[in-house]
Design an enzyme around this catalytic site. Sequence first.
Site, mmCIF file in Angstrom:
data_model
loop_
_atom_site.group_PDB
_atom_site.id
_atom_site.type_symbol
_atom_site.label_atom_id
_atom_site.label_comp_id
_atom_site.label_asym_id
_atom_site.label_seq_id
_atom_site.Cartn_x
_atom_site.Cartn_y
_atom_site.Cartn_z
ATOM 1 N N LYS A 14 0.828 -1.217 0.000
ATOM 2 C CA LYS A 14 0.000 0.000 0.000
ATOM 3 C C LYS A 14 0.862 1.267 0.000
ATOM 4 O O LYS A 14 0.608 2.183 -0.768
ATOM 5 C CB LYS A 14 -0.922 0.039 1.229
ATOM 6 C CG LYS A 14 -2.002 -0.998 1.241
ATOM 7 C CD LYS A 14 -3.052 -0.690 2.304
ATOM 8 C CE LYS A 14 -2.509 -0.670 3.716
ATOM 9 N NZ LYS A 14 -2.053 -1.977 4.219
ATOM 10 N N ARG A 89 -9.740 1.409 8.827
ATOM 11 C CA ARG A 89 -9.270 0.060 9.149
ATOM 12 C C ARG A 89 -10.356 -0.737 9.867
ATOM 13 O O ARG A 89 -10.175 -1.921 10.139
ATOM 14 C CB ARG A 89 -8.076 0.144 10.102
ATOM 15 C CG ARG A 89 -6.732 0.435 9.456
ATOM 16 C CD ARG A 89 -6.001 -0.815 9.164
ATOM 17 N NE ARG A 89 -4.618 -0.989 9.545
ATOM 18 C CZ ARG A 89 -3.556 -0.280 9.180
ATOM 19 N NH1 ARG A 89 -3.677 0.811 8.515
ATOM 20 N NH2 ARG A 89 -2.357 -0.670 9.513
ATOM 21 N N ARG A 128 11.130 -5.953 4.985
ATOM 22 C CA ARG A 128 10.833 -4.553 4.713
ATOM 23 C C ARG A 128 11.690 -3.591 5.545
ATOM 24 O O ARG A 128 11.940 -3.837 6.720
ATOM 25 C CB ARG A 128 9.358 -4.331 5.052
ATOM 26 C CG ARG A 128 8.810 -3.022 4.624
ATOM 27 C CD ARG A 128 7.368 -3.178 4.385
ATOM 28 N NE ARG A 128 6.608 -2.942 5.612
ATOM 29 C CZ ARG A 128 5.326 -2.623 5.598
ATOM 30 N NH1 ARG A 128 4.663 -2.561 4.466
ATOM 31 N NH2 ARG A 128 4.705 -2.419 6.725
ATOM 32 N N ARG A 161 11.008 -1.415 10.925
ATOM 33 C CA ARG A 161 10.013 -0.974 11.900
ATOM 34 C C ARG A 161 9.818 -2.049 12.971
ATOM 35 O O ARG A 161 9.849 -3.236 12.678
ATOM 36 C CB ARG A 161 8.675 -0.744 11.192
ATOM 37 C CG ARG A 161 8.568 0.631 10.602
ATOM 38 C CD ARG A 161 7.447 0.766 9.621
ATOM 39 N NE ARG A 161 6.217 0.074 10.002
ATOM 40 C CZ ARG A 161 5.113 0.094 9.265
ATOM 41 N NH1 ARG A 161 5.082 0.770 8.137
ATOM 42 N NH2 ARG A 161 4.045 -0.539 9.646
ATOM 43 N N ARG A 172 -0.651 -8.878 13.108
ATOM 44 C CA ARG A 172 -1.262 -7.845 12.252
ATOM 45 C C ARG A 172 -2.155 -8.474 11.187
ATOM 46 O O ARG A 172 -3.186 -7.914 10.819
ATOM 47 C CB ARG A 172 -0.174 -6.976 11.616
ATOM 48 C CG ARG A 172 0.469 -6.043 12.630
ATOM 49 C CD ARG A 172 1.693 -5.375 12.085
ATOM 50 N NE ARG A 172 1.362 -4.370 11.091
ATOM 51 C CZ ARG A 172 2.247 -3.829 10.263
ATOM 52 N NH1 ARG A 172 3.508 -4.211 10.308
ATOM 53 N NH2 ARG A 172 1.876 -2.916 9.402
HETATM 54 P P1 AMP Z 1 0.526 0.996 8.805
HETATM 55 O O1 AMP Z 1 1.797 1.703 8.556
HETATM 56 O O2 AMP Z 1 -0.616 1.537 7.991
HETATM 57 O O3 AMP Z 1 0.650 -0.498 8.664
HETATM 58 O O4 AMP Z 1 0.138 1.273 10.326
HETATM 59 C C1 AMP Z 1 0.986 0.904 11.403
HETATM 60 C C2 AMP Z 1 0.195 0.765 12.696
HETATM 61 O O5 AMP Z 1 -0.434 2.025 13.008
HETATM 62 C C3 AMP Z 1 -0.947 -0.230 12.648
HETATM 63 O O6 AMP Z 1 -0.520 -1.560 12.879
HETATM 64 C C4 AMP Z 1 -1.845 0.305 13.749
HETATM 65 O O7 AMP Z 1 -1.326 -0.007 15.026
HETATM 66 C C5 AMP Z 1 -1.720 1.803 13.571
HETATM 67 N N1 AMP Z 1 -2.741 2.323 12.640
HETATM 68 C C6 AMP Z 1 -2.529 2.881 11.403
HETATM 69 N N2 AMP Z 1 -3.683 3.254 10.829
HETATM 70 C C7 AMP Z 1 -4.653 2.917 11.715
HETATM 71 C C8 AMP Z 1 -6.074 3.027 11.703
HETATM 72 N N3 AMP Z 1 -6.734 3.557 10.652
HETATM 73 N N4 AMP Z 1 -6.758 2.575 12.785
HETATM 74 C C9 AMP Z 1 -6.111 2.044 13.852
HETATM 75 N N5 AMP Z 1 -4.798 1.903 13.919
HETATM 76 C C10 AMP Z 1 -4.055 2.331 12.867
#
Ligand code: AMP
Length: 215
Positions: A14, A89, A128, A161, A172
């Site tokens: 993404k 999400r 990653r 990360r 996840r």
């Molecule tokens: P990402 O980089 O989009 O994978 O986001 C990393 C982490 O941020 C996720 O595993 C969640 O803990 C948190 N996070 C990001 N976007 C959201 C969202 N829309 N709702 C809840 N938690 C989020």
Amino acid sequence: MFRLVLLGPPGAGKGTQAVKIAEKYQIPHISTGDIFRKNVKEGTPLGKKAKEYMDKGELVPDKLVVELVTDRLDAADCKNGFLLDGFPRTVFQAEKLDQYLEVKGIALDKVIDISGDEEVLLERMIGRRVCRACGAPYHIKNMPPKEEGICDICGGEVYQRADDTEETVRNRFQVYQKQTMPLIAYYEKLANIIHIQSAGSPDTVFASIISVLGV
Ligand code: AMP
């Protein structure tokens, strides 16, 4: 001018696609994950709360997310469209987003669902890496930076990360299946979702996206 949402399991690419789409269509790329990481880095109260959940691979509670995004969407640069990456999400977040858009008299043009095989995605994620400074994505095998540990774009530090370790990644995926997958059916009902397979190179995936959105 597009108002877009990018949906997909962890590791589907993404972030990589979001950067390309935002650049091509000249719309702001709004990544809730990036916003949270920035807050964590700066040690803000929001960052401190979010970190607890992020490090375990859990979702940050809805109430901490929705306002953050709607405030961001109020900014002037979103007038001509936006790309939401990693939001919504949960069904609750999607409903809140719909309510917000309805009040503004606007709607999403497309929801882009990028999907892929879990084991392939898992390998992708464990390899990653990301630039600490500008957020540019890398992969130790498929897309390494020219010089190890250094971002090609800005020279920042390229790192793994905390939430990309195997244990957290597996969690996840479970969180995605339970809380985010129902969004596919949600947007299917609104008939504005398109499905893209994440197999292939980032350029192939991007070409599929453009073929749907238009050049
Ligand atoms: P990402 O980089 O989009 O994978 O986001 C990393 C982490 O941020 C996720 O595993 C969640 O803990 C948190 N996070 C990001 N976007 C959201 C969202 N829309 N709702 C809840 N938690 C989020």
